[in-house]
Scaffold this active site. Structure first.
Site, mmCIF file in Angstrom:
data_model
loop_
_atom_site.group_PDB
_atom_site.id
_atom_site.type_symbol
_atom_site.label_atom_id
_atom_site.label_comp_id
_atom_site.label_asym_id
_atom_site.label_seq_id
_atom_site.Cartn_x
_atom_site.Cartn_y
_atom_site.Cartn_z
ATOM 1 N N LYS A 1 2.640 -15.744 -34.899
ATOM 2 C CA LYS A 1 4.008 -16.127 -35.285
ATOM 3 C C LYS A 1 5.027 -15.434 -34.364
ATOM 4 O O LYS A 1 5.994 -16.044 -33.918
ATOM 5 C CB LYS A 1 4.288 -15.749 -36.745
ATOM 6 C CG LYS A 1 3.462 -16.523 -37.756
ATOM 7 C CD LYS A 1 3.842 -17.980 -37.754
ATOM 8 C CE LYS A 1 3.045 -18.779 -38.759
ATOM 9 N NZ LYS A 1 3.213 -20.225 -38.614
ATOM 10 N N TYR B 1 -2.331 -13.671 -37.761
ATOM 11 C CA TYR B 1 -1.277 -14.549 -38.272
ATOM 12 C C TYR B 1 0.104 -14.093 -37.799
ATOM 13 O O TYR B 1 0.868 -14.856 -37.201
ATOM 14 C CB TYR B 1 -1.353 -14.588 -39.811
ATOM 15 C CG TYR B 1 -0.308 -15.466 -40.457
ATOM 16 C CD1 TYR B 1 -0.441 -16.843 -40.506
ATOM 17 C CD2 TYR B 1 0.833 -14.900 -41.036
ATOM 18 C CE1 TYR B 1 0.522 -17.644 -41.110
ATOM 19 C CE2 TYR B 1 1.800 -15.697 -41.648
ATOM 20 C CZ TYR B 1 1.640 -17.059 -41.674
ATOM 21 O OH TYR B 1 2.607 -17.845 -42.265
ATOM 22 N N GLU C 1 4.315 -28.791 -47.320
ATOM 23 C CA GLU C 1 5.126 -28.366 -48.470
ATOM 24 C C GLU C 1 6.599 -28.189 -48.093
ATOM 25 O O GLU C 1 7.491 -28.640 -48.795
ATOM 26 C CB GLU C 1 4.564 -27.066 -49.061
ATOM 27 C CG GLU C 1 3.197 -27.222 -49.688
ATOM 28 C CD GLU C 1 3.172 -28.177 -50.868
ATOM 29 O OE1 GLU C 1 4.189 -28.305 -51.566
ATOM 30 O OE2 GLU C 1 2.110 -28.802 -51.090
ATOM 31 N N LEU D 1 5.714 -18.493 -49.741
ATOM 32 C CA LEU D 1 6.421 -19.697 -50.185
ATOM 33 C C LEU D 1 6.031 -20.031 -51.615
ATOM 34 O O LEU D 1 4.833 -20.125 -51.925
ATOM 35 C CB LEU D 1 6.072 -20.877 -49.276
ATOM 36 C CG LEU D 1 6.487 -20.757 -47.807
ATOM 37 C CD1 LEU D 1 5.956 -21.955 -47.013
ATOM 38 C CD2 LEU D 1 8.005 -20.652 -47.672
ATOM 39 N N LEU E 1 5.514 -26.921 -38.903
ATOM 40 C CA LEU E 1 4.100 -27.165 -38.625
ATOM 41 C C LEU E 1 3.315 -25.887 -38.881
ATOM 42 O O LEU E 1 3.832 -24.792 -38.678
ATOM 43 C CB LEU E 1 4.019 -27.509 -37.135
ATOM 44 C CG LEU E 1 2.954 -28.469 -36.630
ATOM 45 C CD1 LEU E 1 3.080 -29.825 -37.297
ATOM 46 C CD2 LEU E 1 3.103 -28.612 -35.111
HETATM 47 N N1 LIG Z 1 2.403 -20.497 -47.092
HETATM 48 C C1 LIG Z 1 3.226 -19.485 -47.082
HETATM 49 O O1 LIG Z 1 3.391 -18.738 -48.067
HETATM 50 C C2 LIG Z 1 4.048 -19.221 -45.832
HETATM 51 C C3 LIG Z 1 4.866 -18.095 -45.784
HETATM 52 C C4 LIG Z 1 5.660 -17.893 -44.659
HETATM 53 C C5 LIG Z 1 5.614 -18.790 -43.605
HETATM 54 N N2 LIG Z 1 4.776 -19.861 -43.656
HETATM 55 C C6 LIG Z 1 4.759 -20.765 -42.496
HETATM 56 O O2 LIG Z 1 5.627 -21.843 -42.771
HETATM 57 C C7 LIG Z 1 5.186 -23.028 -42.083
HETATM 58 C C8 LIG Z 1 5.118 -24.208 -43.062
HETATM 59 O O3 LIG Z 1 4.285 -23.843 -44.129
HETATM 60 P P1 LIG Z 1 3.895 -24.903 -45.256
HETATM 61 O O4 LIG Z 1 3.101 -24.160 -46.268
HETATM 62 O O5 LIG Z 1 5.073 -25.681 -45.656
HETATM 63 O O6 LIG Z 1 2.918 -25.849 -44.416
HETATM 64 P P2 LIG Z 1 1.816 -26.879 -44.950
HETATM 65 O O7 LIG Z 1 2.121 -27.347 -46.313
HETATM 66 O O8 LIG Z 1 0.470 -26.279 -44.727
HETATM 67 O O9 LIG Z 1 2.039 -28.094 -43.935
HETATM 68 C C9 LIG Z 1 1.742 -27.941 -42.609
HETATM 69 C C10 LIG Z 1 2.129 -29.132 -41.784
HETATM 70 O O10 LIG Z 1 1.509 -28.980 -40.494
HETATM 71 C C11 LIG Z 1 0.701 -30.116 -40.230
HETATM 72 N N3 LIG Z 1 -0.559 -29.762 -39.577
HETATM 73 C C12 LIG Z 1 -1.471 -28.852 -39.984
HETATM 74 N N4 LIG Z 1 -2.533 -28.859 -39.149
HETATM 75 C C13 LIG Z 1 -2.280 -29.793 -38.217
HETATM 76 C C14 LIG Z 1 -2.997 -30.274 -37.093
HETATM 77 N N5 LIG Z 1 -4.191 -29.811 -36.762
HETATM 78 N N6 LIG Z 1 -2.436 -31.236 -36.341
HETATM 79 C C15 LIG Z 1 -1.227 -31.737 -36.672
HETATM 80 N N7 LIG Z 1 -0.488 -31.334 -37.706
HETATM 81 C C16 LIG Z 1 -1.021 -30.370 -38.480
HETATM 82 C C17 LIG Z 1 0.381 -30.732 -41.582
HETATM 83 O O11 LIG Z 1 0.063 -32.090 -41.392
HETATM 84 P P3 LIG Z 1 -1.041 -32.816 -42.314
HETATM 85 O O12 LIG Z 1 -0.367 -33.059 -43.625
HETATM 86 O O13 LIG Z 1 -1.357 -34.034 -41.565
HETATM 87 O O14 LIG Z 1 -2.203 -31.865 -42.449
HETATM 88 C C18 LIG Z 1 1.655 -30.474 -42.344
HETATM 89 O O15 LIG Z 1 2.607 -31.467 -42.059
HETATM 90 C C19 LIG Z 1 3.847 -22.668 -41.466
HETATM 91 O O16 LIG Z 1 4.041 -22.368 -40.127
HETATM 92 C C20 LIG Z 1 3.409 -21.421 -42.228
HETATM 93 O O17 LIG Z 1 2.598 -20.568 -41.453
HETATM 94 C C21 LIG Z 1 4.008 -20.106 -44.760
#
Ligand SMILES: NC(=O)c1ccc[n+]([C@@H]2O[C@H](COP(=O)([O-])OP(=O)(O)OC[C@H]3O[C@@H](n4cnc5c(N)ncnc54)[C@H](OP(=O)(O)O)[C@@H]3O)[C@@H](O)[C@H]2O)c1
Length: 278
Positions: A186, A182, A68, A209, A131
């Site tokens: 981090k 988590y 995302e 997010l 990631l």
């Molecule tokens: N979600 C929230 O509300 C939130 C809040 C604060 C911080 N964050 C952090 O912000 C970061 C980005 O979040 P996001 O929601 O944008 O991430 P996301 O949409 O879940 O995307 C994650 C990315 O990591 C890759 N990935 C996941 N598992 C993998 C694996 N086993 N091997 C290789 N690549 C892998 C995915 O590739 P594929 O597409 O190939 O799976 C994708 O490109 C994360 O670290 C998350 O913890 C999230």
């Protein structure tokens, strides 16, 4: 006597009214001097900073460009034409229909054997790591493997490959001594990347997010709906639109800084990400 009592009551009301007015004026002044005026200052300088940055012909890589945040970041990077070379590093090849993506380089790697792909991390000036996975999706072990081990190994290879400015998307509340896995992971990865001593290391700690996530995550969906019902100021404290995170990352990257490590929290992400009034 009654006349003097009502006079003093009237004076008290007037004093309270004056106090409230003064507080309101102070508050308004504060508000004017806060994000409002700093945003105006940023508005004046951002186009120039971007122009200067473009002139440096820097190259960039993004980890997690299929996610995302990563895909919005890639879109913003291309729209702003900030880098002369853009590379995305991921576990699968992505297809793009739009013309704007035609010069994006793709490196498909096996994250379990990253050392074999060291060349993918060579020659980038700036790196963004978006990631991550979830415990629900990958289990506790899988989560640690991706959010700590893959991130750390990628950062090591990037540093060895010449990356000067590493940007890590972490999370609000990241803390290596937290009892929540988590937040603990981090916090740990933030610190371990710092040990690599990049010339510049920027950590972004967004709250929840806000995006229309492609993958179904019911808890996250509920939390987003909840924030949607809250007054904007409360919601802004704990959540942030993905596009604001990406703009904050880029608005920060184009600003020269002599700080080795900078932490951009959720509030700062909001103001930096909207610095040009977008
Ligand atoms: N979600 C929230 O509300 C939130 C809040 C604060 C911080 N964050 C952090 O912000 C970061 C980005 O979040 P996001 O929601 O944008 O991430 P996301 O949409 O879940 O995307 C994650 C990315 O990591 C890759 N990935 C996941 N598992 C993998 C694996 N086993 N091997 C290789 N690549 C892998 C995915 O590739 P594929 O597409 O190939 O799976 C994708 O490109 C994360 O670290 C998350 O913890 C999230």
């Amino acid at each position: 006597m009654r006349w003097s009592k009502s006079l003093s009551a009237g004076a008290a009301v007037a004093a309270v009214a004056a106090l409230v007015t003064a507080l309101l004026l102070l508050w308004c002044e504060d508000a004017g001097q806060g994000t409002g005026s700093s945003s105006m200052a940023e508005t004046a300088t951002l186009p120039k900073l971007r122009e200067d940055f473009r002139m440096q012909n820097k190259s960039v890589f993004i980890l997690g460009a299929s996610g995302e945040t990563g895909r919005v970041l890639l879109k913003e990077i291309l729209e702003q034409s900030l880098f002369s070379k853009v590379t995305i590093i991921g576990r699968r090849k992505l297809t793009f229909d739009e013309e704007a993506y035609k010069n994006v380089n793709q490196e498909v790697v096996d994250f379990e054997k990253l050392d074999d792909y060291a060349s993918a991390f060579q020659g980038h000036d700036v790196g963004f790591c978006c990631l991550g996975t979830t415990r629900a999706r990958a289990g506790a072990e899988g989560f640690v493997r991706v959010d700590r081990d893959y991130v750390l190994k990628s950062a090591e290879l990037a540093k060895a490959g010449g990356c000067k400015h590493f940007n890590l998307q972490s999370s609000k509340g990241a803390d290596k001594s937290s009892s929540f896995l988590y937040l603990q992971v981090k916090g740990e990865v933030e610190d371990r990347v710092e040990e690599l001593k990049f010339d510049r290391y920027s950590i972004f700690r967004p709250g929840v997010l806000l995006c229309d996530r492609q993958e179904s995550r019911p808890t996250e969906w509920l939390v987003r709906k909840f924030f949607g019902c809250l007054p904007a100021s409360w919601a802004n404290e704990h959540s942030v639109p993905v596009v604001t995170v990406c703009r904050a990352m880029l608005n920060n990257a184009v600003r020269p800084s002599d700080k080795k490590r900078e932490v951009v929290d959720n509030t700062a992400i909001h103001s930096l990400g909207k610095a040009d009034g977008s």
